[in-house]
Design a protein around this motif. Sequence first.
Motif, PDB file in Angstrom:
ATOM      1  N   VAL A 119      29.655  36.588  37.278  1.00 41.63           N
ATOM      2  CA  VAL A 119      30.326  37.198  38.422  1.00 41.63           C
ATOM      3  C   VAL A 119      29.551  36.859  39.695  1.00 41.63           C
ATOM      4  O   VAL A 119      28.324  36.937  39.720  1.00 41.63           O
ATOM      5  N   TYR A 120      30.303  36.489  40.738  1.00 41.99           N
ATOM      6  CA  TYR A 120      29.708  36.194  42.039  1.00 41.99           C
ATOM      7  C   TYR A 120      30.457  36.965  43.122  1.00 41.99           C
ATOM      8  O   TYR A 120      31.686  37.059  43.073  1.00 41.99           O
ATOM      9  N   ASP A 121      29.724  37.474  44.115  1.00 45.76           N
ATOM     10  CA  ASP A 121      30.362  38.023  45.298  1.00 45.76           C
ATOM     11  C   ASP A 121      30.902  36.850  46.112  1.00 45.76           C
ATOM     12  O   ASP A 121      30.220  35.842  46.284  1.00 45.76           O
TER      13      ASP A 121
ATOM     14  N   LEU B  11      34.495  44.311  42.137  1.00 47.85           N
ATOM     15  CA  LEU B  11      33.783  44.322  40.864  1.00 47.85           C
ATOM     16  C   LEU B  11      34.318  45.440  39.975  1.00 47.85           C
ATOM     17  O   LEU B  11      34.468  45.266  38.764  1.00 47.85           O
ATOM     18  N   GLU B  12      34.659  46.576  40.572  1.00 46.18           N
ATOM     19  CA  GLU B  12      35.166  47.710  39.804  1.00 46.18           C
ATOM     20  C   GLU B  12      36.491  47.373  39.115  1.00 46.18           C
ATOM     21  O   GLU B  12      36.700  47.736  37.949  1.00 46.18           O
ATOM     22  N   SER B  13      37.382  46.673  39.809  1.00 49.30           N
ATOM     23  CA  SER B  13      38.663  46.276  39.203  1.00 49.30           C
ATOM     24  C   SER B  13      38.431  45.347  38.023  1.00 49.30           C
ATOM     25  O   SER B  13      39.053  45.486  36.967  1.00 49.30           O
ATOM     26  N   TRP B  14      37.533  44.373  38.199  1.00 46.44           N
ATOM     27  CA  TRP B  14      37.256  43.444  37.117  1.00 46.44           C
ATOM     28  C   TRP B  14      36.612  44.168  35.937  1.00 46.44           C
ATOM     29  O   TRP B  14      36.987  43.934  34.786  1.00 46.44           O
ATOM     30  N   LYS B  15      35.669  45.069  36.192  1.00 48.29           N
ATOM     31  CA  LYS B  15      35.030  45.819  35.108  1.00 48.29           C
ATOM     32  C   LYS B  15      36.043  46.666  34.348  1.00 48.29           C
ATOM     33  O   LYS B  15      35.958  46.796  33.127  1.00 48.29           O
TER      34      LYS B  15
ATOM     35  N   ALA C  85      43.620  42.062  40.164  1.00 49.98           N
ATOM     36  CA  ALA C  85      43.567  40.646  39.792  1.00 49.98           C
ATOM     37  C   ALA C  85      44.310  39.830  40.841  1.00 49.98           C
ATOM     38  O   ALA C  85      45.454  40.119  41.165  1.00 49.98           O
ATOM     39  N   LEU C  86      43.663  38.793  41.372  1.00 55.63           N
ATOM     40  CA  LEU C  86      44.234  38.010  42.470  1.00 55.63           C
ATOM     41  C   LEU C  86      44.493  36.554  42.112  1.00 55.63           C
ATOM     42  O   LEU C  86      44.684  35.719  42.993  1.00 55.63           O
TER      43      LEU C  86
END
Length: 98
Positions: free
Chosen positions: A89-91, A60-64, A36-37
């Motif tokens: 979610v956006y890149d 994305l993996e951290s957020w998931k 988380a940033l």
Amino acid sequence: MIRVIYKWRVEEEDFVSFKEVWTRTTNSIHEAVPGALGSFLLRSPEDKTEVLTVAKWDSLESWKAFWGAENPSEMVGMREIGERISVTVYDEVDDFTK
């Protein structure tokens, strides 16, 4: 990097409380949850009930891993005050903000 945009409906009279809870929540997540940033808060000038919170994650993996069953316990206080309308979610392709 990714950005996650949460769209909320928050009644005008509840906005100050929502902002206070969001501040505690986002700082707690940023300090305790891997990847988380941080986050920022936006409010529509035309429709004061439309609120966006935009979180930055390292992947994305951290957020998931945080998102889990789509109702992270860390966000309960925010959901008690505002109605979460959507999560997108956006890149992050580029960022020239300072």
